[in-house]
Design a protein around this motif. Structure first.
Motif, PDB file in Angstrom:
ATOM      1  N   ALA A 405      35.963  31.484  47.112  1.00 35.94           N
ATOM      2  CA  ALA A 405      36.397  32.420  46.089  1.00 35.94           C
ATOM      3  C   ALA A 405      38.002  32.712  46.416  1.00 35.94           C
ATOM      4  O   ALA A 405      38.582  32.586  47.424  1.00 35.94           O
ATOM      5  N   PRO A 406      38.665  32.632  45.354  1.00 32.55           N
ATOM      6  CA  PRO A 406      40.160  32.980  45.486  1.00 32.55           C
ATOM      7  C   PRO A 406      40.605  34.376  46.375  1.00 32.55           C
ATOM      8  O   PRO A 406      39.402  35.387  46.277  1.00 32.55           O
ATOM      9  N   VAL A 407      41.380  34.415  47.076  1.00 25.27           N
ATOM     10  CA  VAL A 407      41.719  35.406  47.858  1.00 25.27           C
ATOM     11  C   VAL A 407      42.755  36.361  47.416  1.00 25.27           C
ATOM     12  O   VAL A 407      43.913  35.753  46.602  1.00 25.27           O
ATOM     13  N   LEU A 408      42.727  37.494  47.206  1.00 23.29           N
ATOM     14  CA  LEU A 408      43.325  38.628  46.604  1.00 23.29           C
ATOM     15  C   LEU A 408      44.448  39.188  47.369  1.00 23.29           C
ATOM     16  O   LEU A 408      44.320  39.758  48.433  1.00 23.29           O
ATOM     17  N   SER A 409      45.714  39.428  46.639  1.00 22.20           N
ATOM     18  CA  SER A 409      46.730  40.254  47.701  1.00 22.20           C
ATOM     19  C   SER A 409      47.307  41.118  46.296  1.00 22.20           C
ATOM     20  O   SER A 409      47.414  40.645  45.416  1.00 22.20           O
ATOM     21  N   ALA A 410      48.238  42.143  46.846  1.00 17.45           N
ATOM     22  CA  ALA A 410      48.510  43.104  45.743  1.00 17.45           C
ATOM     23  C   ALA A 410      49.820  43.830  46.337  1.00 17.45           C
ATOM     24  O   ALA A 410      49.807  43.882  47.536  1.00 17.45           O
ATOM     25  N   ASN A 412      52.068  47.282  44.921  1.00 16.83           N
ATOM     26  CA  ASN A 412      52.394  48.322  43.716  1.00 16.83           C
ATOM     27  C   ASN A 412      51.285  48.081  42.586  1.00 16.83           C
ATOM     28  O   ASN A 412      50.911  46.953  42.324  1.00 16.83           O
ATOM     29  N   PRO A 413      50.896  49.126  42.276  1.00 10.76           N
ATOM     30  CA  PRO A 413      49.914  49.297  40.931  1.00 10.76           C
ATOM     31  C   PRO A 413      50.210  48.043  39.896  1.00 10.76           C
ATOM     32  O   PRO A 413      51.406  48.119  39.521  1.00 10.76           O
ATOM     33  N   GLY A 414      49.223  47.441  39.677  1.00 10.11           N
ATOM     34  CA  GLY A 414      49.435  46.497  38.421  1.00 10.11           C
ATOM     35  C   GLY A 414      49.794  45.079  38.809  1.00 10.11           C
ATOM     36  O   GLY A 414      49.964  44.312  37.762  1.00 10.11           O
ATOM     37  N   ASN A 415      50.104  44.687  39.997  1.00 12.60           N
ATOM     38  CA  ASN A 415      50.573  43.388  40.231  1.00 12.60           C
ATOM     39  C   ASN A 415      49.644  42.819  41.598  1.00 12.60           C
ATOM     40  O   ASN A 415      49.485  43.202  42.511  1.00 12.60           O
ATOM     41  N   TRP A 416      49.343  41.810  40.979  1.00  9.26           N
ATOM     42  CA  TRP A 416      48.288  41.021  41.726  1.00  9.26           C
ATOM     43  C   TRP A 416      48.471  39.255  42.031  1.00  9.26           C
ATOM     44  O   TRP A 416      49.398  38.852  41.108  1.00  9.26           O
ATOM     45  N   SER A 417      47.989  39.140  43.242  1.00 11.71           N
ATOM     46  CA  SER A 417      48.310  37.453  43.275  1.00 11.71           C
ATOM     47  C   SER A 417      46.866  36.995  43.892  1.00 11.71           C
ATOM     48  O   SER A 417      46.271  37.667  44.887  1.00 11.71           O
ATOM     49  N   LEU A 418      46.617  35.877  43.455  1.00  9.80           N
ATOM     50  CA  LEU A 418      45.415  35.115  43.672  1.00  9.80           C
ATOM     51  C   LEU A 418      45.637  33.831  44.421  1.00  9.80           C
ATOM     52  O   LEU A 418      46.603  33.239  43.709  1.00  9.80           O
ATOM     53  N   ARG A 419      45.284  33.638  45.466  1.00  7.55           N
ATOM     54  CA  ARG A 419      45.461  31.998  46.356  1.00  7.55           C
ATOM     55  C   ARG A 419      44.171  31.403  46.376  1.00  7.55           C
ATOM     56  O   ARG A 419      43.274  31.936  46.892  1.00  7.55           O
ATOM     57  N   TRP A 420      44.275  30.333  45.724  1.00  9.14           N
ATOM     58  CA  TRP A 420      43.072  29.406  45.738  1.00  9.14           C
ATOM     59  C   TRP A 420      43.411  28.211  45.763  1.00  9.14           C
ATOM     60  O   TRP A 420      44.328  27.533  45.205  1.00  9.14           O
ATOM     61  N   ASP A 421      42.691  27.408  46.526  1.00  8.72           N
ATOM     62  CA  ASP A 421      42.964  25.816  46.871  1.00  8.72           C
ATOM     63  C   ASP A 421      44.476  25.786  47.161  1.00  8.72           C
ATOM     64  O   ASP A 421      44.767  26.551  48.096  1.00  8.72           O
ATOM     65  N   HIS A 422      45.094  24.992  46.337  1.00  8.75           N
ATOM     66  CA  HIS A 422      46.329  24.663  46.534  1.00  8.75           C
ATOM     67  C   HIS A 422      47.451  25.424  45.846  1.00  8.75           C
ATOM     68  O   HIS A 422      48.522  25.193  45.186  1.00  8.75           O
ATOM     69  N   THR A 426      50.035  34.436  40.081  1.00  7.62           N
ATOM     70  CA  THR A 426      50.369  36.140  40.193  1.00  7.62           C
ATOM     71  C   THR A 426      50.645  36.638  38.722  1.00  7.62           C
ATOM     72  O   THR A 426      51.135  36.103  37.855  1.00  7.62           O
ATOM     73  N   ARG A 427      50.244  37.983  38.740  1.00  7.21           N
ATOM     74  CA  ARG A 427      50.481  38.485  37.499  1.00  7.21           C
ATOM     75  C   ARG A 427      50.979  39.849  37.944  1.00  7.21           C
ATOM     76  O   ARG A 427      50.578  40.756  38.734  1.00  7.21           O
ATOM     77  N   TYR A 428      51.954  40.232  37.004  1.00  8.14           N
ATOM     78  CA  TYR A 428      52.858  41.551  37.297  1.00  8.14           C
ATOM     79  C   TYR A 428      52.518  42.328  35.837  1.00  8.14           C
ATOM     80  O   TYR A 428      53.009  41.832  34.587  1.00  8.14           O
ATOM     81  N   GLY A 429      51.924  43.499  36.000  1.00  8.25           N
ATOM     82  CA  GLY A 429      51.684  44.100  34.866  1.00  8.25           C
ATOM     83  C   GLY A 429      50.637  44.157  33.875  1.00  8.25           C
ATOM     84  O   GLY A 429      49.861  43.169  34.310  1.00  8.25           O
ATOM     85  N   SER A 430      50.425  44.466  32.845  1.00  9.94           N
ATOM     86  CA  SER A 430      49.242  44.049  31.892  1.00  9.94           C
ATOM     87  C   SER A 430      49.856  44.287  30.372  1.00  9.94           C
ATOM     88  O   SER A 430      50.808  44.815  30.203  1.00  9.94           O
ATOM     89  N   GLY A 431      48.628  43.711  29.751  1.00  9.55           N
ATOM     90  CA  GLY A 431      48.927  43.933  28.369  1.00  9.55           C
ATOM     91  C   GLY A 431      50.145  42.889  27.749  1.00  9.55           C
ATOM     92  O   GLY A 431      50.350  42.079  28.623  1.00  9.55           O
ATOM     93  N   VAL A 460      43.788  25.637  35.300  1.00  9.35           N
ATOM     94  CA  VAL A 460      43.902  26.534  36.389  1.00  9.35           C
ATOM     95  C   VAL A 460      44.269  27.721  35.941  1.00  9.35           C
ATOM     96  O   VAL A 460      43.782  28.901  36.753  1.00  9.35           O
ATOM     97  N   ARG A 461      45.369  27.778  35.219  1.00 11.24           N
ATOM     98  CA  ARG A 461      45.879  29.305  34.752  1.00 11.24           C
ATOM     99  C   ARG A 461      44.844  29.861  34.423  1.00 11.24           C
ATOM    100  O   ARG A 461      44.473  31.206  34.455  1.00 11.24           O
ATOM    101  N   ALA A 462      44.069  29.696  33.221  1.00 10.23           N
ATOM    102  CA  ALA A 462      42.924  30.269  32.453  1.00 10.23           C
ATOM    103  C   ALA A 462      41.801  30.649  33.472  1.00 10.23           C
ATOM    104  O   ALA A 462      41.367  31.759  33.235  1.00 10.23           O
ATOM    105  N   ARG A 463      41.503  29.878  34.496  1.00 14.92           N
ATOM    106  CA  ARG A 463      40.405  30.253  35.296  1.00 14.92           C
ATOM    107  C   ARG A 463      40.950  31.258  36.259  1.00 14.92           C
ATOM    108  O   ARG A 463      40.162  32.157  36.594  1.00 14.92           O
ATOM    109  N   LEU A 464      42.166  31.133  36.723  1.00 19.23           N
ATOM    110  CA  LEU A 464      42.227  32.379  37.824  1.00 19.23           C
ATOM    111  C   LEU A 464      42.683  33.448  36.937  1.00 19.23           C
ATOM    112  O   LEU A 464      42.433  34.586  37.555  1.00 19.23           O
ATOM    113  N   SER A 465      43.249  33.445  35.872  1.00 24.88           N
ATOM    114  CA  SER A 465      43.362  34.852  35.151  1.00 24.88           C
ATOM    115  C   SER A 465      42.073  35.196  34.665  1.00 24.88           C
ATOM    116  O   SER A 465      42.021  36.698  34.996  1.00 24.88           O
ATOM    117  N   ALA A 466      40.846  34.581  34.420  1.00 23.60           N
ATOM    118  CA  ALA A 466      39.683  35.143  34.080  1.00 23.60           C
ATOM    119  C   ALA A 466      39.043  35.728  35.495  1.00 23.60           C
ATOM    120  O   ALA A 466      38.401  36.614  35.347  1.00 23.60           O
TER     121      ALA A 466
END
Length: 499
Positions: A405-410, A412-422, A426-431, A460-466
């Motif tokens: 499974a992807p590994v999550l780091s974060a 500040n609220p609303g900012n997330w990063s997933l590390r998966w495979d190679h 990373t997503r900053y904010g929402s909407g 890859v982007r769609a998979r990790l975003s979902a």
């Protein structure tokens, strides 16, 4: 033998601000970590380990509690009420103590080294926690770096480096080593032992006894790369974080010179100090390796090594000019990738059907420490809704899954990063205003190209975003609030040197 297999001793080692500049990880060609490298040869080496947050306190809390920032809400510096929010909680040391271990600790295991603070935040966990005091001061000494001093904020540790010639036993890390090494010999063996030691270096200032810089003197130390995040068209939030953390006034350390103003990175380059800073960061890591070697030798000399699980981990990484940033507090690999070793005694390895020591390249989180120790030692895991630590033992050996499974780091609220495979997503904010990054380390190890708009990476982007959307369904509301990029430090009037 049965008691040895189910109730092994544990040496639990936490290191502050150390990135992947080690021998076994190869983060810098000049790195010297002979003692940790020797341990690594006997350990399961999680070479793609990520911290939960790039900040000392929340990273350590999530590791100690076995939580993840998207569940715990421990995501920024605004965590003053965490004890009440997450009560009743049980930490790694608290669980060991509850299982009959004699628990001793010293140094920077938690954010504070002060026993009264540790015992308040981790009650009913420690039989003994030792006071290591403060590090020797450079006050009144000539500036060891060409630029030093923070007129607007004199309290935090300075952004400085150089040799500081003080007696070895005056250093906080040496005091922690002395306390824990003594206990390895003197604690009765009618109970298993949990010994925790936290090393302050290589946290700033990068000042250590001069002899630890000797291997790094002379020659051209590799630095960089010098990538301008703004020119690279990275997300505005990420660029703002770097700018706000670097916008300081620097003053020359030599009398009679005019002030030099600029970002931290600009001034370091102007003064020709980039390689010098790297030299003393390497020296600080070498110091920490030496300190670990003393504890490791004591463990062997006390005759405990054949029955001791050893865990070594770092709270987060540290930039040294990469992305023109000096510090942590980013969701890039340099802030998030950390050394992580788990050494399991041979008898336990064989009893559990584990292979010989080896490297595991699958990305993992250091928040898995709790569940991995519980799995090895037969501890119950906390019955707490925020607990989500997962044992790493299934990733080791012949039956390891081909995909994890992807590994999550974060941060500040609303900012997330997933590390998966190679990849890193990373997503900053929402909407509609949210920003994204996508890196492919197989072809871009230094994160020079954001591939989020590259059609070749759409799947890859769609998979990790979902996947991230699924993970955040039950996240606390406070963790989801978009900060709009308001300061990567996560706290007013704070510098990234002081944590």
């Amino acid at each position: 033998m049965e008691a040895t297999l189910t109730r092994p001793d544990i040496l639990f080692v936490a290191i502050d601000d150390m990135n992947d500049w080690t021998g076994w990880l190869g983060g810098h060609p000049w790195a010297r970590t002979p003692n940790l490298d020797a341990l690594a040869a006997q350990s399961f080496r999680f070479n793609r380990a990520m911290c939960p947050t790039p900040y000392c306190k929340t990273s350590r809390l999530n590791v100690m509690l076995g939580t993840s920032p998207h569940v715990s809400g421990l995501i920024s510096k605004d965590v003053a009420d965490w004890m009440s929010t997450l009560a009743p909680y049980r930490t790694i040391a608290g669980t060991a103590h509850g299982e009959g271990y004699h628990t001793v600790g010293a140094g920077k295991l938690w954010h504070s080294v002060m026993p009264k603070v540790v015992l308040r935040e981790d009650p009913d966990a420690w039989d003994e926690f030792f006071d290591v005091g403060t590090n020797p001061s450079a006050e009144g000494e000539p500036a060891s770096a060409i630029y030093r001093g923070w007129p607007a904020n004199p309290n935090p540790a300075p952004f400085d480096w150089g040799g500081l010639d003080r007696p070895m036993n005056d250093w906080r890390d040496a005091k922690a080593v002395r306390h824990i090494s003594e206990k390895l010999f003197t604690v009765p063996r009618d109970k298993p032992l949990f010994a925790g030691v936290g090393f302050n270096k290589p946290h700033l200032p990068w000042q250590v006894p001069p002899e630890f810089a000797a291997p790094f003197l002379g020659g051209d130390i590799p630095v960089g790369p010098d990538i301008d995040p703004a020119a690279a068209r990275l997300p505005r939030t990420a660029v703002d974080w770097v700018k706000k953390m670097a916008n300081f006034v620097y003053w020359p350390g030599r009398a009679g010179e005019p002030p030099v103003r600029g970002t931290r990175h600009e001034v370091i380059k102007q003064s020709g100090q980039w390689a010098e800073a790297a030299r003393w960061y390497l020296a600080s890591i070498y110091w920490t390796d030496f300190m670990f070697g003393l504890v490791w030798a004591a463990l062997k000399n006390a005759g405990r090594d054949e029955n001791t699980i050893v865990v070594v981990w770092t709270d987060h990484g540290h930039h040294l000019g990469e992305m023109q940033h000096w510090g942590k507090y980013t969701l890039w690999e340099r802030s998030l990738r950390v050394p992580f070793l788990v050494r399991v005694p041979e008898a336990i390895r064989k009893a559990r059907g584990l292979p010989p020591p080896c490297a595991i390249e699958t990305p993992v989180s250091t928040t898995s420490t709790f569940a991995t120790l519980a799995d090895l030692c037969g501890w119950p895991v906390p019955d707490h809704p925020a607990y989500c630590s997962r044992s790493l033992l299934p990733l080791i050996g012949r039956d390891a899954p081909s995909e994890a499974a992807p590994v999550l780091s974060a941060w500040n609220p609303g900012n997330w990063s997933l590390r998966w495979d190679h990849y890193r997503y990373t997503r900053y904010g929402s909407g509609p205003a949210r920003e994204e990054e996508l890196y492919d380390y197989a072809v871009d190890p230094h994160e020079t190209t954001n591939r989020v708009t590259d059609k070749a990476y759409d799947q890859v982007r769609a998979r990790l975003s979902a996947t991230l959307d699924e993970m955040l369904v039950n996240a606390p509301a406070a963790a989801l609030v978009d900060t709009g990029g308001k300061g990567g430090r996560g706290g007013k009037g704070r510098r990234d040197d002081d944590d």
